[in-house]
Design an enzyme around this catalytic site. Structure first.
Site, PDB file in Angstrom:
ATOM      1  CG  HIS A 172      57.201  30.869   4.547  1.00 37.47           C
ATOM      2  ND1 HIS A 172      57.497  30.232   5.728  1.00 37.47           N
ATOM      3  CD2 HIS A 172      57.537  32.161   4.739  1.00 37.47           C
ATOM      4  CE1 HIS A 172      57.976  31.101   6.594  1.00 37.47           C
ATOM      5  NE2 HIS A 172      58.022  32.287   6.025  1.00 37.47           N
ATOM      6  CD  GLU A 176      58.378  35.603   2.617  1.00 43.46           C
ATOM      7  OE1 GLU A 176      59.193  35.972   3.479  1.00 43.46           O
ATOM      8  OE2 GLU A 176      57.244  35.156   2.911  1.00 43.46           O
ATOM      9  CG  HIS A 177      62.404  32.933   4.502  1.00 44.88           C
ATOM     10  ND1 HIS A 177      63.044  32.998   5.707  1.00 44.88           N
ATOM     11  CD2 HIS A 177      61.087  33.144   4.758  1.00 44.88           C
ATOM     12  CE1 HIS A 177      62.165  33.236   6.661  1.00 44.88           C
ATOM     13  NE2 HIS A 177      60.961  33.323   6.115  1.00 44.88           N
ATOM     14  CD  GLU A 201      58.559  33.032   9.447  1.00 41.22           C
ATOM     15  OE1 GLU A 201      59.492  32.825   8.644  1.00 41.22           O
ATOM     16  OE2 GLU A 201      57.500  33.579   9.133  1.00 41.22           O
TER      17      GLU A 201
HETATM   18 ZN   LIG Z   1      59.079  33.880   6.922  1.00 45.27          ZN
END
Ligand SMILES: [Zn+2]
Length: 1018
Positions: A62, A65-66, A143
């Site tokens: 994750h 991805e960022h 998040e």
């Molecule tokens: Zn995220």
């Protein structure tokens, strides 16, 4: 440079061209879509890696991805990609799942190439530079804070307790500051090195699927794909999924019961079974068969039985996971308090239903119904938004070869009775997990859920219960559904009626209905479909009354009436839903709206069914059964209102704002208080009053001719307005005013200074566990006119990316940083910047937003003319975008009708206006409306978490001092004037404020009326 694969199989209704290719250099599979009529170009890249590949660093996939967004070798600027998209009418997003990471964007069709140049480097050479790595860990942490108070995330975490600890599904997946910063640091690891290594290992061309959607011819798209994506290395990587050697679900760990106390007041039972994998069963779709049956709501269904017992409000069933090694099927029952008290029986009923299915055996006719439905949908498939389309297609590229991705979800072929029998055998309490959520249990839940907090407990199923669920009692009420009466068998198209001339629009994507009848009580608009040419339609009906907003108890009675109606209708309505006829009934400020869409043939029949219930006294009669339904419906309403206390802080802000500035508008607390008192008699009272003085607004759109419209009108008139004339004569017909808003200009003159004025409303979030605070700065732009709207849209698009870059990427204030235009009713317009944060008090967020506005002036002044012009062009494109489906087109028309002002063309007029807006106009607007001066008016909304104080509370001054100091320490990147935006007019009591402040005149935006040329329905 690439080889072309087999021909792509598409819907006969699809006019786009497709080509599936494999790049020669690296073997990447790509699908190219050429759509000369596209309003947006788009692309998606999916990588077959996700949280299961995290290894020891939880959340690594994750985080990767960022970080791909944070600069690449050829485009090193952190915000280069998003700035480019924003300046060219585009947007982007990405998500990380267990075995997939998907990146996607859309952009103005002319700018596809530039966007692909930037996008493709994500997969070749991301920078992962140190400074943005540290900052982005904070973004992931923010998040996570947003997820902590969300039950879906908690449930996923809880489910991990029943999974083999050696399987990657058992690990926390999204990451936080602890897993991404502290743990690696303690282990002496460099997170940047870890990221580079992760990207090297998993971002291999053989694990990726690309879809590119543009208006260029296929050859051009193909060479773009070849030129830009051939640099991605192919390391012949093996996907993590293929490497896993252990089972996710172990016989010795199951069955299990998982208990948890949810954040919201919700009660549900989720029954999950680990099944043998049906990953390869793309065209027999066995789980669709079972989800259709377990999730059925018609006569004889599990839900109907549970409702009759007073145990359930809803049900859903379907595939939960579908992997190469196993599949998981879930049946979720939304329980009433009584159902929760009898949860063992609820679960037993699920097993009884499974037993009934086993005894009945696989039903070929049900399979055939599903097959026909899916075929019809594929045959008349409509376009979806390119960004969503490409995103879903890349994922399908793993299940089937690229040439089959368009059809694979729509085609059902083989009926496989043996497979269905084998799967039916699995619905037993063996490889079984049941997750039970309720606000209270008769025993203590002692464990604390890792990463999320909240109480939970895991227990085995005791032998006595297991025996009971293994041989459940037979329930005679449970039986297979009836054949579906709403299935369409006529797909013919009706000709455009000669008596109605289409109204020309000023824009090619415009669509204006004809006003064909008005008898003083029923107003009818009609539009024959000449855009999509498919046998579908949409009917929208608003039953207008001013009674709903006359008091909170009338408003809540209208909600209860709609829910009672839906309950009565459910068994019939569910069959319609199964036949892909969508419908909804809702209550709003001006009346009750009934809308439906789908294949046109059976829509009038569905409307008739709904109106029969609407007019029937039985729905609200004083019988035992109706009383029981009412009890259930009211419980749900009360619970939903209580659950508003767990809304995200930004949602809470919106509501607080309306309470203070719109009249009439009641708070959740007021609505809750009166809902608790309401009886069935109150609802009857509401319905009777409404029936006595309502009017109807009807839109019939799609594959209908005039005789069909007459039929629809006749159904409406007969059921609801049998004595039309009498009502008109009695003058009992209501008009339905939308309400009024506070006049922000008139009331502020005495408090204004040379800086203008900010109305400020601070509220405490009612959930003490909520970790986030929020601040909105809403700049008042004026009354809702075409011109104000046009300017607001353009300013929003100019400001969005700089605001995101400053407040989120640079200052890391919070995960949610949003710039948008908002309105109060349809009367006044604002530009709002919204920041939700888990680290800073609302006061500080407010200061940073005002600082940003200051700084933005310089950015706009320095903005390159080409950037300004392309942002404007993108905004115009967005504003005049064609609807991609008949239903969307219908909703656009209806949206304008429902407000009472039929401004069908206002967006196109606004787009024309935008063409002449210059950068100097925008700078003027910024100076006069956003920056300090006597005319500036803001609304500032603050929601504080329990960590922080609001103005006037004890300790507030200390907090202010502390944050001023912190801010000074932050140094250069944030060295702007802190704590500005005043003077402030603090609203202590929203109701008192509303009562003493003048209201804006009953302003009505420009009206476009298309007169009746004598009724066509007479
Ligand atoms: Zn995220």
């Amino acid at each position: 440079m690439s080889s072309i694969l087999a021909e792509v199989e598409k819907s006969p209704n699809d006019d786009r061209e497709y080509r599936a290719v494999q790049l020669t250099k690296n073997g990447l599979f790509a699908l190219l879509v050429s759509d000369p009529a596209a309003d947006k170009a788009a692309a998606s890249m999916c990588v077959n890696t996700g949280s299961w590949s995290d290894g020891d660093v939880r959340g690594l996939a994750h985080f990767c991805e960022h970080m791909c967004f944070m600069g690449t070798d050829l485009f090193p600027d952190v915000n280069e990609y998003s700035a480019f998209l924003n300046a060219h009418g585009g947007m982007s997003n990405a998500f990380t799942m267990d075995v997939f990471t998907n990146y996607f964007f859309d952009v103005s069709p002319d700018s596809l190439r530039g966007a692909l140049e930037r996008f493709s480097r994500f997969f070749v050479a991301p920078m992962f530079d140190k400074d943005s790595t540290d900052k982005e860990i904070q973004a992931v942490d923010n998040e996570h804070s947003k997820n902590m108070q969300a039950d879906v995330w908690r449930e996923m975490e809880l489910l991990r307790m029943a999974v083999n600890p050696a399987h990657p599904m058992s690990r926390f997946s999204t990451g936080n500051a602890h897993t991404l910063r502290d743990e690696p640091r303690e282990a002496g690891m460099d997170i940047r090195e870890i990221l580079l290594d992760f990207h090297r290992r998993h971002y291999s061309a053989n694990l990726m699927r690309l879809v590119v959607y543009g208006k260029e011819p296929l050859d051009v798209l193909q060479s773009s794909a070849e030129e830009l994506f051939s640099d991605i290395e192919n390391r012949d990587a093996v996907s993590t999924e293929d490497e896993i050697a252990v089972d996710a679900f172990l016989d010795e760990m199951l069955p299990k019961i998982l208990y948890q106390i949810p954040v919201m007041e919700d009660r549900k039972v989720q029954a999950l079974w680990a099944l043998p994998s049906v990953y390869g069963e793309v065209y027999s779709k066995p789980l669709s068969y079972f989800s259709h049956l377990f999730g059925h709501e018609g006569a004889g269904s599990l839900l109907s039985y549970l409702k009759k017992k007073g145990w359930a409000n809803g049900i859903s069933a379907g595939q939960y996971q579908n992997h190469k090694a196993y599949s998981v099927f879930v049946c979720e029952v939304e329980c009433t308090p009584e159902g929760m008290a009898n949860r063992k029986d609820v679960i037993e009923a699920i097993f009884s239903y499974a037993e009934m299915l086993r005894k009945a055996g696989p039903q070929q006719w049900i399979h055939e119904e599903l097959k026909k439905l899916k075929m019809a949908e594929f045959e008349f498939l409509q376009k979806s938004e390119p960004i969503n389309y490409v995103m879903s297609l890349t994922m399908k590229g793993y299940k089937v070869p690229m040439p089959e991705v368009l059809k694979c979800d729509h085609i059902v072929t083989d009926f496989k009775p043996e497979l269905l029998e084998k799967l039916a055998e699995c619905f037993r309490p063996e490889k079984f997990i049941v997750l039970i959520s309720a606000p209270e249990f008769e025993f203590e839940l002692s464990d604390e859920l890792p990463y999320y907090g909240g109480k939970y407990m895991v227990t085995p199923v005791d032998p006595e219960l297991r025996t009971r669920w293994s041989s459940p009692a037979e329930i005679p009420d449970l039986r297979l559904p009836e054949p579906n009466p709403f299935l369409t068998d006529d797909f013919g198209l009706v000709a455009a009626p000669a008596e109605v001339a289409p109204i020309p629009s000023i824009h090619e994507s415009g669509c204006i209905p004809n006003h064909i009848h008005d008898d003083g009580v029923i107003d009818v608009y009609y539009k024959h479909d000449d855009t999509f040419k498919i046998p579908k339609g949409a009917i929208s009906l608003k039953l207008k009354t001013h009674e709903i907003m006359s008091s909170p108890s009338m408003q809540m009675s209208s909600e209860l009436f709609v829910e009672m109606l839906k309950e009565a209708l459910n068994e019939v309505g569910y069959q319609a839903l199964c036949a892909n006829l969508g419908y909804d009934i809702s209550t709003g400020r001006g009346g009750i709206t009934i809308s439906m869409s789908g294949f046109s043939q059976k829509l009038p029949r569905l409307l008739q069914a709904i109106l029969e219930y609407f007019a029937s006294d039985e729905v609200l009669q004083d019988s035992k059964e109706v009383q029981q339904t009412f009890k259930r419906v009211k419980e749900t309403l009360v619970r939903d209102l209580k659950n508003r206390n767990f809304d995200q802080p930004y949602q809470f802000c919106f509501n607080a704002r309306n309470v203070a500035f719109v009249t009439p508008f009641w708070s959740y607390a007021q609505k809750l208080r009166c809902s608790e008192q309401l009886t069935l008699a109150d609802v009857r009272h509401f319905r009777n009053i409404m029936m006595r003085g309502m009017r109807a607004l009807l839109l019939v759109h799609g594959n209908f001719d005039i005789p069909k419209v007459k039929e629809v009108y006749g159904v409406l008139k007969d059921r609801l307005f049998p004595s039309l004339e009498a009502k008109v004569d009695a003058g009992a017909v209501a008009s339905a005013p939308e309400g009024r808003v506070v006049d922000l200009l008139a009331s502020s003159s005495e408090f204004r200074t040379e800086n203008g004025l900010s109305y400020r409303l601070g509220v405490r979030h009612p959930n003490p566990e909520e970790p986030n605070s929020c601040c909105f700065v809403e700049t008042y732009l004026g009354e809702y006119t075409i011109e104000t709207w046009a300017k607001a849209k353009l300013m929003t698009n100019l400001m969005r990316e700089p605001a995101f870059n400053q407040l989120r990427s640079e200052e890391q204030l919070g995960y949610i940083v949003h710039t948008t235009d908002t309105k109060l009713l349809h009367k006044s317009i604002f530009l709002s910047i919204i920041v939700q944060s888990n680290s800073a008090p609302p006061e500080y967020l407010q200061a940073r937003i005002f600082s940003f506005l200051d700084k933005f002036k310089e950015e706009l002044e320095a903005m390159d003319d080409t950037v300004f012009e392309s942002t404007k062009a993108g905004t115009i494109e967005d504003t005049t975008k064609k609807a991609t489906s008949l239903n969307k087109q219908s909703r656009q028309m209806w949206g304008k009708m429902e407000t009472g002002v039929c401004m069908f063309e206002y967006k196109f007029k606004a787009a024309r206006l935008m063409e002449s807006i210059t950068k100097d106009d925008m700078l003027d607007m910024l100076r006069t409306q956003f920056l300090p001066n006597r005319a500036r008016v803001n609304v500032v909304l603050q929601v504080a978490s329990s960590n922080f104080k609001l103005a006037g509370e004890e300790g507030y001054e200390d907090q202010l001092a502390e944050w001023k100091k912190k801010h000074e320490e932050l140094g250069s990147s944030a060295s702007l004037n802190a704590y500005e935006g005043g003077p402030f007019l603090d609203i202590k009591d929203p109701f008192a404020f509303k009562a003493r402040t003048p209201l804006q005149g009953d302003f009505c935006p420009v009206e476009e009326v298309y007169d009746v040329v004598g009724s066509l329905l007479g």
